[in-house]
Enzyme design. Structure first.
Site, short mmCIF file in Angstrom:
data_model
loop_
_atom_site.label_atom_id
_atom_site.label_comp_id
_atom_site.label_asym_id
_atom_site.label_seq_id
_atom_site.Cartn_x
_atom_site.Cartn_y
_atom_site.Cartn_z
N SER A 238 0.86 -1.19 0.00
CA SER A 238 0.00 0.00 0.00
C SER A 238 0.89 1.23 0.00
CB SER A 238 -0.89 0.00 1.24
OG SER A 238 -0.10 0.34 2.37
N LYS A 239 0.25 2.38 0.03
CA LYS A 239 1.00 3.64 -0.01
C LYS A 239 2.03 3.75 1.11
CE LYS A 239 -2.27 6.63 -2.29
NZ LYS A 239 -3.47 7.35 -1.95
N ARG A 240 1.76 3.05 2.21
CA ARG A 240 2.71 3.08 3.31
C ARG A 240 4.10 2.63 2.87
NH1 ARG A 240 1.70 -0.99 6.68
NH2 ARG A 240 0.04 -1.72 5.32
N HIS A 241 4.14 1.79 1.84
CA HIS A 241 5.43 1.24 1.40
C HIS A 241 6.11 2.11 0.35
CE1 HIS A 241 3.08 -2.29 2.86
NE2 HIS A 241 4.19 -2.46 3.52
#
Ligand code: GLU
Length: 467
Positions: A238-241
């Site tokens: 996800s965007k967290r990565h």
């Protein structure tokens, strides 16, 4: 029967890494067997679908060079067809109208939960033959009650689901809107799809889709459910990565070929080969060899691959890829007489196109200010004096080339009994604004005599103004 694959994104966001990989696998499979790759836009969720997302999908596919042979087909353009198939199923008794109210269904679910059963529709409207006045019914598929659905998944192997586990699925809502599992079936059937390659988050939909397909008199296509992509922490990517949008990788200076190469290796391998040309991917990739376990996204490996691809480009190709980035920084790369030398000097020093452009900018325009840390470190002590002396020696150089510049810089270091860095670093900051550049003799040679002397003068003035 010739191979026909499809990519059917829902346009509710950008084209992300996972979607691009499924598109790539489907595209490769079609190309390998000389088949067709179909693009379908699943835009029936009108609340969440946007024009921008449709455009983002086109842009992403185009940038990656994943061309389609048929489509784009829009599901919103096929409503009449879905209605027709719903009517056909109703007529043939393979679907029925359900008039149950929300309260009724809630109560049913409660009762089932209380008994410890899995909540599901109990089929109470299956036998109803009279409408309930004032109620707009939904249409449910009459799912077989007995037997199993067997999926011989190309990636996951055999999966068996008992029909007893499956609901009588709603295929059209009370406002007539067809539902996802139904539109996919009608489309895959009409578009004569032979191989459905998609994320394994769809595995649960597959038995329902197979039953509907069979009810319509079709044999199911082959299914290949591709495992998820996880971040390095083991959670779903996800965007967290970091970046997950394909176009963000373009903007960060990745080459489409490098990203494709990275994607093909996410969950697939061929011995220990890491670099695959597009043609090799087509020849070697096989959907049946995709690993069963989830793939882990490794940004460092992608960066490494990008670096390998950047190094292997001809200077002309490198310029073509970098043109847009230079344009964004106000530089018309084609108008630079020394673009060739500049790119050559920086090619092996840059992992992305953005880095290449950043490292090259100072060759094409005067520095506007010095990096604070570099100036503090290298514009001190005797730096001003050294730069002045170097300037007068450089002014006499003829011809202006790396060798003569080299002699000059070394000569001065010897004469003043200082290390080379004491000369090279201040002059670097003077001409580049920062303390990193290609070897100093190459840097000055490419920059040209006039610009070099002008920038040294400006640096000396700057140093004196702060003394
Ligand atoms: N529109 C679906 C999605 O984006 C595609 C499902 C499928 O491949 O059948 O997840």
């Amino acid at each position: 029967m010739s191979v026909r694959t499809r990519f059917p994104p829902s346009p509710t966001g950008y084209l992300h890494i996972g979607g691009a990989r499924t598109a790539l696998f489907s595209w490769l499979y079609a190309r390998k067997y000389g088949g067709a790759f179909v693009l379908r836009i699943e835009d029936t969720d009108r609340e969440r679908s946007t024009e921008e997302s449709v455009q983002a999908i086109f842009d992403g596919l185009q940038w990656l060079g994943l061309d389609y042979d048929e489509g784009p087909f829009y599901q919103t353009g096929r409503m009449g067809r879905y209605r027709e198939v719903v009517e056909q199923l109703l007529r043939e008794g393979k679907a029925y109208r359900c008039y149950c109210s929300k309260e009724e269904l809630d109560a049913l679910r409660e009762r089932q939960r209380a008994k410890g059963e899995k909540p599901r529709y109990d089929g109470r409207c299956r036998q109803r033959d009279t409408p309930v006045p004032g109620v707009d019914p939904v249409v449910r598929f009459r799912n077989p009650r007995d037997g199993d659905v067997v999926i011989d998944d190309v990636v996951k192997g055999r999966i068996i689901i008992s029909n007893g586990e499956l609901d009588d699925l709603i295929i059209a809502r009370s406002d007539g809107m067809p539902t996802y599992n139904f539109t996919v079936v009608v489309d895959d059937m009409d578009m004569r799809i032979t191989h459905v390659i998609r994320g394994d988050d769809h595995v649960n939909n597959t038995p329902k889709q197979i039953n509907i397909l069979r009810a319509l008199g079709n044999e199911p296509p082959k299914y290949a459910h591709v495992p998820m992509i996880l971040g390095e922490d083991g959670k779903r990517l996800s965007k967290r990565h970091g970046a997950v949008s394909v176009m963000q990788y373009r903007d960060e200076g990745y080459l489409p070929e490098a990203l494709l190469n990275y994607l093909v290796r996410l969950g697939w391998s061929h011995g220990d080969q890491e670099i695959f040309s597009r043609q090799e991917m087509i020849e070697l990739f096989d959907i049946g060899e995709v690993h069963r376990s989830a793939a882990v996204f490794n940004p460092d490996k992608l960066l490494w691959l990008n670096y390998e691809y950047m190094k292997s480009l001809s200077l002309t190709d490198l310029r073509d890829h970098a043109r847009w980035f230079f344009g964004n920084r106000g530089i018309d790369i084609d108008a630079q007489p020394n673009w060739h030398e500049v790119l050559k000097a920086n090619q092996e020093r840059s992992k992305t196109l953005v880095e290449l452009v950043e490292r090259s900018l100072f060759f094409f325009r005067d520095v506007d200010g010095y990096d604070e840390k570099s100036a503090k470190k290298f514009f001190k002590g005797q730096a001003g004096e050294i730069l002045e002396e170097l300037r007068s020696e450089l002014a006499g150089i003829e011809p202006w080339q790396p060798e003569t510049i080299h002699q000059c810089v070394h000569g001065l270091a010897e004469k003043r009994s200082v290390g080379l860095g004491k000369i090279a670093q201040p002059v670097r900051v003077a001409v580049a604004g920062v303390a990193v550049s290609p070897p100093i003799d190459d840097t000055l040679a490419i920059l040209g005599k006039e610009a070099t002397l002008r920038r040294i003068d400006a640096a000396v003035a700057y140093i004196n103004s702060r003394a």
